[in-house]
Design an enzyme around this catalytic site. Sequence first.
Site, PDB file in Angstrom:
ATOM      1  CE  LYS A   1     -11.418  -1.193  -0.565  1.00 54.88           C
ATOM      2  NZ  LYS A   1     -11.184  -0.480  -1.783  1.00 54.88           N
TER       3      LYS A   1
ATOM      4  CB  SER B   1      -0.937   0.014   1.213  1.00 58.69           C
ATOM      5  OG  SER B   1      -1.652   1.236   1.218  1.00 58.69           O
TER       6      SER B   1
ATOM      7  N   GLY C   1     -15.268  -5.798  -2.757  1.00 60.41           N
ATOM      8  CA  GLY C   1     -15.525  -4.497  -2.152  1.00 60.41           C
ATOM      9  C   GLY C   1     -15.218  -3.333  -3.084  1.00 60.41           C
TER      10      GLY C   1
ATOM     11  CB  THR D   1      -7.019  -1.937   1.039  1.00 59.93           C
ATOM     12  OG1 THR D   1      -6.926  -2.354  -0.321  1.00 59.93           O
ATOM     13  CG2 THR D   1      -5.909  -2.572   1.859  1.00 59.93           C
TER      14      THR D   1
ATOM     15  N   GLY E   1      -3.955   1.715 -11.533  1.00 52.88           N
ATOM     16  CA  GLY E   1      -4.852   2.354 -10.571  1.00 52.88           C
ATOM     17  C   GLY E   1      -4.215   3.423  -9.702  1.00 52.88           C
TER      18      GLY E   1
HETATM   19  P1  NDP Z   1     -11.936  -8.284  -2.554  1.00 52.81           P
HETATM   20  O1  NDP Z   1     -11.073  -9.264  -1.850  1.00 52.81           O
HETATM   21  O2  NDP Z   1     -13.146  -7.740  -1.864  1.00 52.81           O
HETATM   22  O3  NDP Z   1     -12.472  -8.936  -3.948  1.00 52.81           O
HETATM   23  C1  NDP Z   1     -11.593  -9.613  -4.785  1.00 52.81           C
HETATM   24  C2  NDP Z   1     -12.228  -9.868  -6.152  1.00 52.81           C
HETATM   25  O4  NDP Z   1     -11.234 -10.427  -6.997  1.00 52.81           O
HETATM   26  C3  NDP Z   1     -13.393 -10.850  -6.147  1.00 52.81           C
HETATM   27  O5  NDP Z   1     -14.324 -10.456  -7.128  1.00 52.81           O
HETATM   28  C4  NDP Z   1     -12.698 -12.168  -6.535  1.00 52.81           C
HETATM   29  O6  NDP Z   1     -13.559 -13.101  -7.185  1.00 52.81           O
HETATM   30  C5  NDP Z   1     -11.689 -11.685  -7.533  1.00 52.81           C
HETATM   31  N1  NDP Z   1     -10.509 -12.543  -7.678  1.00 52.81           N
HETATM   32  C6  NDP Z   1      -9.532 -12.764  -6.774  1.00 52.81           C
HETATM   33  N2  NDP Z   1      -8.567 -13.567  -7.296  1.00 52.81           N
HETATM   34  C7  NDP Z   1      -8.979 -13.876  -8.561  1.00 52.81           C
HETATM   35  C8  NDP Z   1      -8.425 -14.661  -9.601  1.00 52.81           C
HETATM   36  N3  NDP Z   1      -7.274 -15.310  -9.452  1.00 52.81           N
HETATM   37  N4  NDP Z   1      -9.096 -14.742 -10.768  1.00 52.81           N
HETATM   38  C9  NDP Z   1     -10.270 -14.078 -10.938  1.00 52.81           C
HETATM   39  N5  NDP Z   1     -10.846 -13.308  -9.981  1.00 52.81           N
HETATM   40  C10 NDP Z   1     -10.199 -13.215  -8.808  1.00 52.81           C
HETATM   41  O7  NDP Z   1     -10.949  -7.126  -3.002  1.00 52.81           O
HETATM   42  P2  NDP Z   1     -11.313  -5.598  -3.334  1.00 52.81           P
HETATM   43  O8  NDP Z   1     -12.530  -5.624  -4.184  1.00 52.81           O
HETATM   44  O9  NDP Z   1     -11.319  -4.777  -2.103  1.00 52.81           O
HETATM   45  O10 NDP Z   1     -10.027  -5.127  -4.177  1.00 52.81           O
HETATM   46  C11 NDP Z   1      -9.796  -5.627  -5.489  1.00 52.81           C
HETATM   47  C12 NDP Z   1      -8.527  -5.031  -6.056  1.00 52.81           C
HETATM   48  O11 NDP Z   1      -8.683  -3.644  -6.336  1.00 52.81           O
HETATM   49  C13 NDP Z   1      -7.329  -5.141  -5.115  1.00 52.81           C
HETATM   50  O12 NDP Z   1      -6.238  -5.579  -5.879  1.00 52.81           O
HETATM   51  C14 NDP Z   1      -7.112  -3.737  -4.607  1.00 52.81           C
HETATM   52  O13 NDP Z   1      -5.735  -3.483  -4.325  1.00 52.81           O
HETATM   53  C15 NDP Z   1      -7.573  -2.910  -5.813  1.00 52.81           C
HETATM   54  N6  NDP Z   1      -8.054  -1.577  -5.438  1.00 52.81           N
HETATM   55  C16 NDP Z   1      -7.382  -0.469  -5.863  1.00 52.81           C
HETATM   56  C17 NDP Z   1      -7.834   0.783  -5.543  1.00 52.81           C
HETATM   57  C18 NDP Z   1      -7.116   1.992  -6.036  1.00 52.81           C
HETATM   58  O14 NDP Z   1      -7.327   3.074  -5.485  1.00 52.81           O
HETATM   59  N7  NDP Z   1      -6.317   1.891  -7.075  1.00 52.81           N
HETATM   60  C19 NDP Z   1      -9.012   0.997  -4.680  1.00 52.81           C
HETATM   61  C20 NDP Z   1      -9.672  -0.229  -4.338  1.00 52.81           C
HETATM   62  C21 NDP Z   1      -9.181  -1.451  -4.668  1.00 52.81           C
HETATM   63  P3  NDP Z   1     -14.452 -14.175  -6.350  1.00 52.81           P
HETATM   64  O15 NDP Z   1     -15.683 -13.422  -5.928  1.00 52.81           O
HETATM   65  O16 NDP Z   1     -14.726 -15.227  -7.336  1.00 52.81           O
HETATM   66  O17 NDP Z   1     -13.619 -14.606  -5.189  1.00 52.81           O
END
Ligand code: NDP
Length: 274
Positions: free
Chosen positions: A65, A14, A130, A61, A238
């Site tokens: 969330k 982060s 999230g 993060t 991002g």
């Molecule tokens: P969550 O843990 O809440 O959700 C993760 C998501 O990723 C789920 O939809 C999950 O699918 C999917 N996923 C995880 N691994 C895989 C994989 N190998 N193949 C396909 N799908 C996968 O995380 P967040 O939503 O909080 O964050 C997601 C990303 O966004 C993070 O990397 C975070 O760092 C980034 N982010 C960046 C921000 C910025 O300001 N640039 C702000 C917010 C987030 P499933 O439901 O099937 O498990």
Amino acid sequence: MKLFAVVGNPIQHSLSPVIHAQFAQQTGIELEYTRLLAPVDGFVATLKQFQQQGGYGVNITSPFKREAADWVEVLTERAAEARAVNTILFRPDGVRVGDNTDGVGLVTDLTRYFKAPLNGKRILLLGAGGAAQGVLGPLLRERPLSLTISNRTVDKAEVLAESFSQVGPINACHWTELRNGIFDIIINATSASLQDEKLNLPNSLLNSNVLCYDMVYGKGVTPFLQWANAQNAICLDGLGMLVEQAAESFYIWHHIKPNTKPVLLGLTKQLVNI
Ligand code: NDP
């Protein structure tokens, strides 16, 4: 001095502490902002301890969330809509207020890139965690032509599409149904890039007019952006979203809007040189 932290698992990547330190310097505010690693089953315990130690606010993060939205006592309108929280203010009376600044961050970064609003665009959002929840409302309010949400676990995408159906033109589809899709913007809101994992998406989605946006930042060219680059699509990470959502969190805590431009420029240069 006011205490802040960003909480997640993993958390070492982060850049939020660096960004908030720069905003603080810019605005003359004294603060301490650290990274807090919470065990996957210990989010609430970690935050309770931080609040007891005098914590003033936290950013949340992956993967906490949604848990944060359940834990706070008050949700702002946008956090209630998202049912996901990325910013908490611990009020002096102990009440925890949850907000979500991810949507503002993403839309500000995308409109800066296009130098125009997003109305009329066909958007594909990958992921239903999230981060995806936080950006759906603000993206739909930009009045895109369509917003398709697709997730590895398709049920989650379907639930989100249903719950945002009153806000704008949203539909859900399975990963495997994407082959014939036509999109102007593809946003990777999965955490796959954090683990250096590929998504195995069809190449037919891409051409040189498609913008591929990976919410992950600071990881160099992620597998998602490598795939996009190989098909000559436009690539953006991002970092801009991160700086913009941080500025909105800063405003919630300190009631001052920092200048994001020099911070984004400095971080971009720094990351290129790593
Ligand atoms: P969550 O843990 O809440 O959700 C993760 C998501 O990723 C789920 O939809 C999950 O699918 C999917 N996923 C995880 N691994 C895989 C994989 N190998 N193949 C396909 N799908 C996968 O995380 P967040 O939503 O909080 O964050 C997601 C990303 O966004 C993070 O990397 C975070 O760092 C980034 N982010 C960046 C921000 C910025 O300001 N640039 C702000 C917010 C987030 P499933 O439901 O099937 O498990």
